[in-house]
Write a protein that holds these residues in place. Structure first.
Motif, PDB file in Angstrom:
ATOM      1  N   ALA A  51       0.838  -1.214   0.000  1.00  0.00           N
ATOM      2  CA  ALA A  51       0.000   0.000   0.000  1.00  0.00           C
ATOM      3  C   ALA A  51       0.865   1.254   0.000  1.00  0.00           C
ATOM      4  CB  ALA A  51      -0.919  -0.010   1.212  1.00  0.00           C
ATOM      5  N   ALA A  52       1.938   1.235   0.792  1.00  0.00           N
ATOM      6  CA  ALA A  52       2.836   2.398   0.841  1.00  0.00           C
ATOM      7  C   ALA A  52       3.504   2.626  -0.510  1.00  0.00           C
ATOM      8  CB  ALA A  52       3.886   2.195   1.928  1.00  0.00           C
ATOM      9  N   VAL A  53       3.909   1.549  -1.151  1.00  0.00           N
ATOM     10  CA  VAL A  53       4.528   1.671  -2.474  1.00  0.00           C
ATOM     11  C   VAL A  53       3.529   2.238  -3.480  1.00  0.00           C
ATOM     12  CG1 VAL A  53       5.489   0.358  -4.405  1.00  0.00           C
ATOM     13  CG2 VAL A  53       6.202  -0.160  -2.073  1.00  0.00           C
ATOM     14  N   ILE A  54       2.289   1.748  -3.424  1.00  0.00           N
ATOM     15  CA  ILE A  54       1.249   2.248  -4.336  1.00  0.00           C
ATOM     16  C   ILE A  54       1.016   3.743  -4.092  1.00  0.00           C
ATOM     17  CG2 ILE A  54      -1.212   2.118  -4.886  1.00  0.00           C
ATOM     18  CD1 ILE A  54      -1.018  -0.912  -4.362  1.00  0.00           C
ATOM     19  N   GLY A  55       0.948   4.135  -2.814  1.00  0.00           N
ATOM     20  CA  GLY A  55       0.778   5.547  -2.498  1.00  0.00           C
ATOM     21  C   GLY A  55       1.931   6.385  -3.013  1.00  0.00           C
ATOM     22  N   ALA A  56       3.160   5.871  -2.855  1.00  0.00           N
ATOM     23  CA  ALA A  56       4.339   6.599  -3.324  1.00  0.00           C
ATOM     24  C   ALA A  56       4.361   6.702  -4.846  1.00  0.00           C
ATOM     25  CB  ALA A  56       5.607   5.910  -2.829  1.00  0.00           C
ATOM     26  N   MET A  57       3.821   5.702  -5.524  1.00  0.00           N
ATOM     27  CA  MET A  57       3.810   5.735  -6.987  1.00  0.00           C
ATOM     28  C   MET A  57       2.954   6.880  -7.518  1.00  0.00           C
ATOM     29  SD  MET A  57       5.866   3.534  -8.155  1.00  0.00           S
ATOM     30  CE  MET A  57       5.385   3.563  -9.874  1.00  0.00           C
ATOM     31  N   GLY A  58       2.048   7.379  -6.702  1.00  0.00           N
ATOM     32  CA  GLY A  58       1.271   8.547  -7.114  1.00  0.00           C
ATOM     33  C   GLY A  58       2.118   9.796  -7.276  1.00  0.00           C
ATOM     34  N   HIS A  59       3.349   9.749  -6.771  1.00  0.00           N
ATOM     35  CA  HIS A  59       4.289  10.867  -6.943  1.00  0.00           C
ATOM     36  C   HIS A  59       5.608  10.351  -7.499  1.00  0.00           C
ATOM     37  CE1 HIS A  59       1.621  13.603  -4.824  1.00  0.00           C
ATOM     38  NE2 HIS A  59       1.501  12.713  -3.861  1.00  0.00           N
ATOM     39  N   ALA A  60       5.542   9.313  -8.317  1.00  0.00           N
ATOM     40  CA  ALA A  60       6.756   8.665  -8.817  1.00  0.00           C
ATOM     41  C   ALA A  60       7.644   9.641  -9.580  1.00  0.00           C
ATOM     42  CB  ALA A  60       6.381   7.479  -9.706  1.00  0.00           C
ATOM     43  N   ALA A  61       7.031  10.526 -10.372  1.00  0.00           N
ATOM     44  CA  ALA A  61       7.834  11.440 -11.189  1.00  0.00           C
ATOM     45  C   ALA A  61       8.681  12.359 -10.312  1.00  0.00           C
ATOM     46  CB  ALA A  61       6.920  12.258 -12.096  1.00  0.00           C
ATOM     47  N   ARG A  62       8.052  12.982  -9.326  1.00  0.00           N
ATOM     48  CA  ARG A  62       8.799  13.903  -8.468  1.00  0.00           C
ATOM     49  C   ARG A  62       9.768  13.156  -7.566  1.00  0.00           C
ATOM     50  NH1 ARG A  62       7.235  15.436  -3.732  1.00  0.00           N
ATOM     51  NH2 ARG A  62       5.006  15.272  -4.181  1.00  0.00           N
ATOM     52  N   LEU A  63       9.320  12.056  -6.974  1.00  0.00           N
ATOM     53  CA  LEU A  63      10.175  11.323  -6.046  1.00  0.00           C
ATOM     54  C   LEU A  63      11.416  10.783  -6.742  1.00  0.00           C
ATOM     55  CD1 LEU A  63       7.593   9.352  -3.883  1.00  0.00           C
ATOM     56  CD2 LEU A  63       9.060  11.220  -3.138  1.00  0.00           C
ATOM     57  N   SER A  64      11.234  10.220  -7.931  1.00  0.00           N
ATOM     58  CA  SER A  64      12.390   9.666  -8.638  1.00  0.00           C
ATOM     59  C   SER A  64      13.378  10.770  -8.998  1.00  0.00           C
ATOM     60  CB  SER A  64      11.939   8.922  -9.899  1.00  0.00           C
ATOM     61  OG  SER A  64      11.232   9.786 -10.773  1.00  0.00           O
ATOM     62  N   SER A  65      12.850  11.930  -9.369  1.00  0.00           N
ATOM     63  CA  SER A  65      13.722  13.054  -9.718  1.00  0.00           C
ATOM     64  C   SER A  65      14.446  13.597  -8.492  1.00  0.00           C
ATOM     65  CB  SER A  65      12.902  14.165 -10.378  1.00  0.00           C
ATOM     66  OG  SER A  65      12.241  13.691 -11.533  1.00  0.00           O
ATOM     67  N   VAL A  66      13.703  13.736  -7.389  1.00  0.00           N
ATOM     68  CA  VAL A  66      14.298  14.264  -6.157  1.00  0.00           C
ATOM     69  C   VAL A  66      15.340  13.301  -5.599  1.00  0.00           C
ATOM     70  CG1 VAL A  66      13.826  14.860  -3.757  1.00  0.00           C
ATOM     71  CG2 VAL A  66      12.321  15.703  -5.559  1.00  0.00           C
ATOM     72  N   LEU A  67      15.029  12.009  -5.598  1.00  0.00           N
ATOM     73  CA  LEU A  67      15.978  11.020  -5.091  1.00  0.00           C
ATOM     74  C   LEU A  67      17.223  10.976  -5.976  1.00  0.00           C
ATOM     75  CD1 LEU A  67      13.518   8.152  -4.080  1.00  0.00           C
ATOM     76  CD2 LEU A  67      14.783   9.678  -2.560  1.00  0.00           C
ATOM     77  N   GLU A  68      17.034  11.125  -7.266  1.00  0.00           N
ATOM     78  CA  GLU A  68      18.160  11.170  -8.192  1.00  0.00           C
ATOM     79  C   GLU A  68      19.046  12.371  -7.899  1.00  0.00           C
ATOM     80  OE1 GLU A  68      18.100  10.331 -12.793  1.00  0.00           O
ATOM     81  OE2 GLU A  68      17.455  12.400 -12.416  1.00  0.00           O
ATOM     82  N   TYR A  69      18.405  13.510  -7.627  1.00  0.00           N
ATOM     83  CA  TYR A  69      19.147  14.733  -7.335  1.00  0.00           C
ATOM     84  C   TYR A  69      19.886  14.647  -6.001  1.00  0.00           C
ATOM     85  CZ  TYR A  69      19.947  19.597  -5.936  1.00  0.00           C
ATOM     86  OH  TYR A  69      20.518  20.761  -5.493  1.00  0.00           O
ATOM     87  N   GLY A  70      19.334  13.861  -5.066  1.00  0.00           N
ATOM     88  CA  GLY A  70      19.904  13.803  -3.723  1.00  0.00           C
ATOM     89  C   GLY A  70      21.382  13.527  -3.696  1.00  0.00           C
ATOM     90  N   THR A  71      21.866  12.700  -4.600  1.00  0.00           N
ATOM     91  CA  THR A  71      23.288  12.370  -4.657  1.00  0.00           C
ATOM     92  C   THR A  71      24.134  13.600  -4.938  1.00  0.00           C
ATOM     93  OG1 THR A  71      22.720  10.166  -5.481  1.00  0.00           O
ATOM     94  CG2 THR A  71      24.989  10.886  -5.792  1.00  0.00           C
TER      95      THR A  71
END
Length: 812
Positions: A232-252
């Motif tokens: 369920a948490a993964v499904i909820g997070a997928m609703g913001h996959a575009a931003r999260l993937s970009s932000v996590l990528e930038y984190g490095t």
């Protein structure tokens, strides 16, 4: 099923109505007059987001990069509102159109109310718990500062825990879909530190359920529910996959990621410890949960007339104006933090109920919620509990990305009203049993005793911070300490009264002198009076003004002078450049305001720009405007230096390198340390640094020619180049490898990193069109997926509620 309006509908209607009414009454200037709170951080955000918002308004497109902050950075870190996103619409629906950000308090109350109902707390007690959760000073001080995303993220925590609790309480379908929905909403506000704390609390709750499952020999059921909740948490997070993937990528690549330059610390990634733990709550400061002025309140507070400070000032011949100035902004705070807007006060009433909860609640809840409170308090103490917090900073995955650890108190003030309301429910359940009177009296005595203990500890501490008050004469310092003591004791008496009133009300119920519903009403009113009174010290009617943005960003003569130049350049505001985004409202800025600037840019600031700026200012004050000495500012195309608001405070830098140039020399380096040392010495117009190892070992040569910027958009630039000799061109643009693409006459070509953090291209001879576009695949590949999952979550939520309601009716 027999429908009972009084039992099934009325309590919930009264609850929602009370939540709405409280918000409307406290914030009536916002609701009815259209006024706003002067929120410093929101004004900072508005300055940083102006280019993004303007671009969206003029083109209808979402810009993913902005050049207004720190030379350039991803725009999705500042503002992202992609087409098709339905979360904004959902928020408006669920908050009945209340204006942002006060809608967060209403949603938080509804969220806590639902959680308490899930814990089988009666509605009228759940209402009290919801009021306490939303009205603590942590939320109101955060509102004043402009930490809107933080308040929203915390307000969704009860909804998320409600989903988890329902899943473990036999309502798996509803619990799972509610968890997914809560994760979707919380991640919308992009406050990953609060999400991290939420995860820690869920883990503590899960450990309690694990112990229970072991005792009941239901470990397989626990494993299945846990797996479904993770899904369920993964499904909820997928609703913001575009931003999260970009932000996590930038984190490095941010200051919270891997370091480019070594530091003398254990960890080689994440934030610097001193920076991360700068705002650490003192251990004794925890008493502000019970006594608001325990540590003097805000960093600058008002002391009453005829105070010891006033008497001391007047007796030492200080003039009346200076006396009044001191009294209206005295340094009343004497805690461990650099400064504070006010105390983190949870309400004496709720602390009293929390103590009762420890005594009256079942062991499972007591152990789980006490563990949560202890954990969050320990986290909030930061460097004041170094053996614990430094260890988890070094070893707990992801924790070294966060700062201002005193923020954990927001989670403490989620648990206290939750457990306090559960405790009150248990007290009421046993109120007819004589054997429960003694523990009730013991709980009352402990609550009052904590106030006495706090007074004793404060006396030992001496009412003076460890940093002291340098510059104050002894006579004034002694008077100030006396006033701090008076503030503490006045509020200690106040808290004692707010404990005694609910204790007396419940005592009267024990003695059959008062009905329980009247007692609960009295407790609720006392709680509101308590919290409302303290909050109004820091956020009152004077805090609401007409259009603070219009006032803050009103064009100055200096702004107008620079705006007359329609070219492409950057501006350095010499006055606090790296902690202010007002300049970014109109101009591409060397500085800005953001907690996750690019790591290489942070290195440049610390190692070169700050010394370079200070050296220039020192010379300028002597009449020597040595623009050639600011070579690193020149390579960032800093055409204007701003030293104030007047027209004559604008200084034109004739040495700015421009948007792009052909260097005459290339200084080859083999490490980041060598490159930044070399960069500090060179003339950046003539020489460029180059690390071949970081550029795929591509060899480059110098070239010559001309290149001009033809078209500009935040995430797309177009140049015309006439190249006489093939070779390197340096652009005054920040290098970021995850998304920027370069095209020479339509053919993609690799971007090189030169001058430590700028972009470079090798151009062939001839006339060429050079384009640069920011097209991060991490965003575009997941954008449609994000929107799809948002709609699926809403569909699942509707189905889950419908089937659960149908199942409940079938079992009636």
């Amino acid at each position: 099923m027999k429908f009972d309006f009084k039992a099934d509908v009325l309590p919930h209607f009264l609850a929602i109505s009370s939540f709405y009414l409280i918000v409307v009454l406290y914030f009536s200037p916002i609701v009815f007059e259209g006024k706003m709170i002067f929120q410093t951080d929101i004004l900072q955000w508005e300055g940083s987001a102006k280019e993004i918002l303007d671009h969206r308004e003029s083109t209808g497109e979402q810009a993913l990069w902005t050049n207004r902050m720190f030379g350039g950075m991803p725009a999705y870190l500042i503002h992202l509102d992609p087409k098709g996103d339905i979360t904004n619409f959902l928020i408006k629906v669920f908050t009945f159109g209340l204006p942002h950000p006060i809608s967060a308090l209403f949603f938080g109350m509804v969220s806590m109310y639902l959680l308490l109902i899930c814990f089988k707390v009666r509605p009228y007690i759940a209402i009290i718990g919801a009021w306490a959760f939303a009205l603590n000073t942590f939320n109101f001080l955060s509102l004043e500062a402009g930490h809107n995303a933080k308040i929203w993220a915390i307000g969704i925590v009860p909804l998320l825990l409600a989903g988890v609790h329902l899943a473990f309480s036999g309502k798996k379908l509803l619990g799972i879909v509610m968890t997914a929905f809560a994760v979707l909403l919380q991640l919308k506000f992009n406050h990953l530190q609060i999400t991290y704390y939420t995860l820690l609390l869920v883990i503590v709750y899960g450990l309690g359920q694990l112990v229970l499952a072991y005792q009941q020999k239901k470990l397989p059921d626990f494993a299945k529910i846990t797996a479904m909740l993770l899904l369920a948490a993964v499904i909820g997070a997928m609703g913001h996959a575009a931003r999260l993937s970009s932000v996590l990528e930038y984190g490095t690549y941010s200051i919270r990621g891997e370091r480019n330059l070594p530091l003398d610390e254990h960890n080689d990634t994440g934030l610097d410890k001193e920076y991360a733990f700068n705002w650490s709550n003192g251990k004794l400061e925890t008493f502000t949960l019970l006594i608001p002025n325990y540590f003097g309140g805000a960093s600058q507070g008002e002391v009453p007339k005829n105070s010891a400070s006033e008497k001391a000032l007047r007796s030492n011949g200080v003039d009346n104006a200076q006396v009044n100035q001191f009294l209206n902004g005295a340094p009343t705070y004497w805690g461990d933090q650099p400064f504070t807007g006010g105390p983190i006060y949870g309400g004496a009433v709720m602390i009293f109920l929390f103590i009762l909860a420890i005594i009256f609640s079942p062991p499972l809840y007591r152990n789980v919620f006490l563990s949560m409170v202890v954990l969050t308090l320990m986290l909030s103490w930061g460097k004041n509990l170094a053996w614990f917090n430094y260890a988890i900073f070094d070893y707990l995955p992801g924790y070294n990305k966060f700062r201002a650890v005193s923020m954990a108190l927001g989670m403490t003030l989620f648990v206290i009203p939750l457990f306090g309301a559960i405790g009150l429910e248990n007290v009421v359940d046993r109120i007819g049993k004589k054997e429960s009177l003694k523990p009730f009296l013991i709980g009352t005595g402990i609550s009052l005793g904590l106030i006495l203990v706090g007074i004793v500890f404060a006396s030992w501490a001496g009412y003076q911070s460890s940093a002291g008050n340098p510059g104050y004469p002894d006579w004034l310092m002694e008077a100030l300490k006396s006033d701090r003591k008076s503030l503490l004791r006045t509020d200690a008496l106040r808290s004692a009264i707010f404990i005694l009133i609910p204790a007396i009300l419940l005592g009267m119920v024990y003695l059959n002198k008062l009905k329980i519903n009247f007692a609960l009403l009295g407790i609720g009113l006392v709680l509101i009076i308590d919290l409302w009174g303290v909050n109004s010290r820091y956020l009152d009617t004077d805090s609401f003004i007409d259009n603070p943005s219009e006032q803050h960003f009103a064009a100055t003569p200096a702004d107008n002078k620079i705006s007359a130049d329609k070219g492409y350049f950057r501006v350095l505001n010499i006055q606090n450049p790296f902690n202010d985004a007002r300049t970014s409202y109109r101009f591409n800025s060397i500085g800005g305001y953001h907690g996750a600037k690019m790591s290489r840019y942070g290195d440049l600031i610390d190692h070169i720009l700050l010394p370079e700026i200070n050296g220039f200012v020192k010379k300028a004050q002597e009449g020597n405007f040595d623009y050639k000495s600011i070579q690193r500012l020149n390579m960032l195309n800093t055409k204007y230096l701003l030293a104030g608001r007047a027209e004559n405070a604008v200084f034109l830098n004739p040495e700015a390198n421009g948007p792009a140039w052909f260097p005459e020399n290339i200084a080859k380096t083999s490490s980041n340390e060598e490159e930044i040392e070399t960069l500090a010495k060179i003339n950046t117009k003539e020489t460029a640094t180059y690390n071949a190892q970081d550029n795929g070992n591509q060899s480059i040569i110098t070239g010559s020619g001309t290149i001009n910027l033809e078209n500009y958009a935040p995430d797309a630039l177009s140049y015309k180049a006439v190249v006489e000799k093939a070779g390197l061109v340096v652009f005054s643009e920040i290098y970021y490898p995850k998304g920027w693409k370069a095209f020479i006459d339509g053919e993609e070509t690799p971007i090189l990193r030169v001058d430590y953090l700028l972009r470079g291209l090798v151009l062939p001879e001839g006339e060429h069109t050079v384009e640069m576009r920011f097209e991060p695949s991490s965003y575009y590949k997941t954008k449609a997926l994000s929107i799809t999952f948002q709609y699926l979550i809403i569909l699942f939520l509707f189905v889950g509620i419908t089937l659960t309601a149908k199942d409940s009716m079938d079992h009636e």
